[in-house]
Enzyme design. Structure first.
Site, short mmCIF file in Angstrom:
data_model
loop_
_atom_site.label_atom_id
_atom_site.label_comp_id
_atom_site.label_asym_id
_atom_site.label_seq_id
_atom_site.Cartn_x
_atom_site.Cartn_y
_atom_site.Cartn_z
CG PHE A 124 -2.04 -0.96 1.17
CD1 PHE A 124 -2.50 -1.44 -0.04
CD2 PHE A 124 -2.64 -1.41 2.33
CE1 PHE A 124 -3.53 -2.35 -0.10
CE2 PHE A 124 -3.68 -2.33 2.29
CZ PHE A 124 -4.12 -2.80 1.06
CE LYS A 138 8.84 4.68 -1.34
NZ LYS A 138 9.86 5.58 -1.77
CB VAL A 139 6.73 2.27 6.89
CG1 VAL A 139 6.78 2.68 8.35
CG2 VAL A 139 5.48 1.46 6.60
CG ASP A 145 -1.14 -10.58 6.04
OD1 ASP A 145 -0.69 -11.70 5.74
OD2 ASP A 145 -0.73 -9.52 5.53
N1 LIG Z 1 5.59 0.96 13.46
C1 LIG Z 1 6.62 0.55 12.76
N2 LIG Z 1 7.88 0.64 13.22
C2 LIG Z 1 8.94 0.21 12.49
N3 LIG Z 1 8.81 -0.33 11.26
C3 LIG Z 1 7.59 -0.45 10.73
C4 LIG Z 1 6.42 -0.01 11.44
N4 LIG Z 1 5.33 -0.26 10.68
C5 LIG Z 1 5.79 -0.83 9.56
N5 LIG Z 1 7.13 -0.95 9.57
C6 LIG Z 1 7.98 -1.54 8.53
O1 LIG Z 1 7.36 -1.32 7.27
C7 LIG Z 1 7.02 -2.56 6.64
C8 LIG Z 1 5.70 -2.41 5.88
O2 LIG Z 1 4.68 -2.05 6.81
P1 LIG Z 1 3.21 -2.61 6.68
O3 LIG Z 1 3.27 -4.11 6.67
O4 LIG Z 1 2.34 -1.99 7.69
O5 LIG Z 1 2.85 -2.04 5.24
P2 LIG Z 1 1.87 -2.61 4.16
O6 LIG Z 1 1.85 -1.65 3.01
O7 LIG Z 1 0.55 -2.90 4.78
O8 LIG Z 1 2.64 -3.90 3.80
P3 LIG Z 1 2.08 -5.25 3.23
O9 LIG Z 1 2.07 -5.09 1.74
O10 LIG Z 1 3.14 -6.23 3.74
O11 LIG Z 1 0.75 -5.52 3.82
C9 LIG Z 1 6.98 -3.57 7.79
O12 LIG Z 1 7.23 -4.87 7.36
C10 LIG Z 1 8.05 -3.05 8.74
O13 LIG Z 1 9.33 -3.51 8.36
#
Ligand SMILES: Nc1ncnc2c1ncn2[C@@H]1O[C@H](COP(=O)(O)OP(=O)(O)OP(=O)(O)O)[C@@H](O)[C@H]1O
Length: 687
Positions: free
Chosen positions: A23, A25-26, A133
């Site tokens: 979705f 970046k973090v 998940d």
């Molecule tokens: N609160 C946090 N603190 C540190 N790192 C984080 C945090 N939230 C997310 N991350 C990092 O960012 C990555 C992606 O976050 P997240 O899984 O929430 O995103 P997503 O877009 O929903 O990913 P996915 O496609 O895996 O569902 C995580 O695997 C982690 O390494």
């Protein structure tokens, strides 16, 4: 043009990307008012498309779920094009990395983690949410080594109640329950319990119970419910795994029974308690008073705002200041709160003229910081103009006035001295820099399943009864290990071969069909001045013994003094960080994603990593002490993106007792693929 980052940058100093998912970046960021580190999940509405309702569910879950083992939401900002979720930062990395580093966990450590995970999942269920998940990549470790559940993007919150049947097939295949992969209706908590079984298996063994490159074969294995039982597993953990990985969901152990399972309570003497101390939404009166005084607000007015839990700037400040207070009460050190009393900290004002600190004495510097490290001028003026509604985020932010814009730039544009974080925060250059010739296919060593394959233990199969009366024993035949060739290459037709690809969603193809091309960090994060600079550390220079390039001191322009102000805040927080910042690798605590290379010369390690990766035909780039590796598939999309950072561990200097380490950090891509490639590189660096 609307600056979607405007609101964020008013209150946060945005740093490097720490994660990337389907979705968005973090990013890591600093909350300016408290200097606390946060994680900001940034999602692009246009990219979300039909998945937008899922993000709404994620936000609803984060707003509802307040638990010590669930990553906390501080603030939510929605702009015209983006959604920002400001989250608790978990600095210990992913549980996945922890398992990789340790190979597998001993039962006591696995039990501690698993108890915390179960507490969080049971709490979620009690609030009407199923995660759907659960996997080690979605479980982070905080600085206190505690578990934090993240990523609620696929969770379900059925109107008819948590026990109602769901039909949407989602999650990561390797962790999916048999009823899901069979396309049947399923109950959320039952499916979560299965995933917990896979997770526990991964914790105890370091590999997955059901694994195959071929998706139909993987599904077949899941539906059979047959897995290896390595000899190191205790009989109690085998029984527990058998009750969790029970193909018939009605025979599977329930969440309630799991919490008091004897494997979980061993040495703890008590069932897992899923209740949450954060659930009590009563406000801390002392904290509220301090913040009200600090910001010059009426207490009653502030309370009225806070009790609404809007997850806006005020909620974030309340939660973060509360967190700092808590840490102080626990005797934790290292942040500004140790040197500046909370009230002064909140009361302080940014000086009109931010003069550079002339004296080097620590006390003098502290005084300056006390005045500077506070709510930014802009925000403070907003807050003091009383109506609490100023804290509310407009859905579509107003275009900032020239004046506001200037203030913003004054406070947030780049400083002249960059540390490794700054280096990381600079976007990668264009693709050409990676020499995008198709990487040669290469072979890698694979150790996956070796242990499991050496086992010929009978598999115990029992119903959910903790002491099964009838135990069915089956033997399974092993499949020969796959040819490891082309493990990393992902031609279009093969991209689906990896069953453990990043959170695969079967709900709609959109999430998987995202263009995986890395978008560079938003330009607005950086001042134009900073964007044009080059901070690269040239390998040849390293070879010659030269220090990595430091940014030019020229061109600080009219923002210089304020930049310096911010820089000094950071200097106080981490006093040693600025010294010889580029000549030596960063000092890092030995955490799960750091491999130790005793007494090795860091420059040589950096050079070797670069050479090894290049020989593998994988595009990579050296920046400071970081080798950023980006592997692409045949379509040119980023398949895997990770960093290997040479760092130092413990000791005072590299020449003395300190040892060298390599920090691994996955930014994007399949976790298992990353594990193999990183292990492969490091094994060659170590020889
Ligand atoms: N609160 C946090 N603190 C540190 N790192 C984080 C945090 N939230 C997310 N991350 C990092 O960012 C990555 C992606 O976050 P997240 O899984 O929430 O995103 P997503 O877009 O929903 O990913 P996915 O496609 O895996 O569902 C995580 O695997 C982690 O390494």
């Amino acid at each position: 043009m609307v600056d979607d980052w405007f609101e964020i940058k008013k209150r946060y100093l945005v740093k490097e990307t720490i994660g990337s998912g389907g979705f968005g970046k973090v990013k890591r960021a600093l909350h300016i008012a408290t200097t606390e580190t946060v994680a900001i999940k940034v999602m692009d509405k246009a990219k979300l498309g039909a998945d937008l309702p899922r993000v709404k569910t994620e936000i609803k879950a984060l707003r509802t779920l307040q638990h010590p083992h669930i990553c906390r939401l501080y603030e939510e900002i929605e702009t015209e094009n983006k959604i920002f979720l400001v989250l608790e930062h978990c600095s210990g990395g992913e549980l996945f990395d922890y398992i990789v580093e340790k190979d597998r966990l001993n039962e006591d450590e696995a039990r501690q983690f698993f108890r915390e995970i179960c507490a969080a999942v049971a709490y979620m269920h009690s609030k009407g949410f199923a995660h759907r998940d659960l996997k080690p990549e979605n479980i982070l470790i905080d600085e206190d080594h505690r578990i934090k559940l993240i990523d609620f993007g696929l969770c379900a919150n059925p109107d008819a109640g948590i026990e109602s049947a769901l039909a949407t097939c989602c999650g990561s295949p390797a962790y999916a329950a048999p009823e899901l992969v069979s396309g049947r209706k399923y109950i959320g908590p039952e499916a979560d319990v299965w995933s917990l079984g896979v997770l526990l298996y991964a914790l105890l063994n370091g590999f997955l119970p059901f694994d195959d490159d071929n998706m139909p074969t993987l599904y077949k294995k899941i539906k059979s419910g047959k897995y290896d039982e390595p000899e190191w597993l205790s009989s109690e953990s085998k029984f527990l795994l058998a009750t969790l990985l029970q193909v018939d969901p009605k025979k599977r152990i329930t969440m309630r029974r799991l919490l008091s399972h004897r494997w979980l309570i061993k040495d703890h003497l008590a069932p897992v308690d899923p209740t949450s101390k954060y659930d009590d939404k009563t406000l801390d009166e002392e904290l509220l008073t301090n913040i009200a005084i600090g910001l010059g607000w009426q207490r009653a007015e502030m309370r009225q705002e806070l009790v609404q839990w809007k997850f806006d700037a005020l909620t974030a400040t309340y939660l973060l200041v509360g967190y700092l207070q808590l840490r102080r009460s626990q005797g934790k050190t290292g942040k500004i709160i140790d040197t500046v009393p909370l009230k002064d900290f909140l009361k302080g004002e940014i000086e009109k003229e931010n003069q550079p600190v002339s004296s080097s004495t620590h006390i003098q510097r502290q005084k300056k910081i006390t005045r500077r490290a506070v709510v930014p001028k802009d925000l403070r003026q907003q807050l003091q103009s009383s109506p609490c509604k100023n804290y509310r985020q407009p859905l579509t932010p107003q275009k900032p006035s020239r004046k506001a814009d200037k203030n913003y730039h004054e406070v947030y544009s780049s400083s002249d001295s960059l540390d490794i974080d700054d280096i990381l925060a600079t976007p990668l250059k264009s693709e050409e820099e990676f020499n995008f010739q198709s990487p040669e296919p290469f072979r890698i060593r694979t150790n996956r399943g070796n242990r499991a394959q050496s086992e010929k233990q009978p598999r115990l199969h029992s119903d959910f009864d903790e002491t099964p009366k009838s135990v069915q024993i089956t033997r399974r035949t092993k499949t020969a290990p796959k040819d490891p060739a082309d493990r990393y290459s992902s031609p279009a037709g093969k991209s689906k071969r990896r069953s453990k690809t990043p959170p695969i969603s079967w709900m709609s193809p959109i999430k998987n069909q995202k263009d995986y091309c890395e978008e560079s960090a938003p330009n607005t994060m950086l001042s134009p001045d900073r964007r044009t600079r080059s901070y690269d550390c040239n390998l040849d220079q390293i070879r010659m013994g030269a220090e990595p390039l430091t940014p030019s001191k020229k061109g600080r322009g009219i923002f210089g003094s304020l930049e310096k102000g911010i820089d000094q805040v950071r200097l106080l927080l981490t006093p040693n960080k600025k010294k010889n910042k580029d000549s030596e690798p960063r000092k890092i605590k030995a955490v799960s994603n750091v491999s130790r290379l005793t007494k090795q010369e860091p420059k040589l390690v950096l050079k070797t990593i670069h050479e090894v990766v290049s020989k593998m035909g994988v595009p990579n780039r050296v920046k400071g002490w970081v080798v950023r590796v980006q592997n692409r598939d045949n379509m040119g999309r980023i398949q895997l993106d990770f960093e290997l950072e040479v760092c130092r561990l413990g000791g005072r200097a590299l020449t003395s007792d300190a040892s060298c380490g390599v920090r691994r950090h996955r930014i994007k891509g399949d976790a298992m693929l990353y594990k193999r490639m990183a292990e492969d590189i490091l094994s060659k660096v170590l020889v």
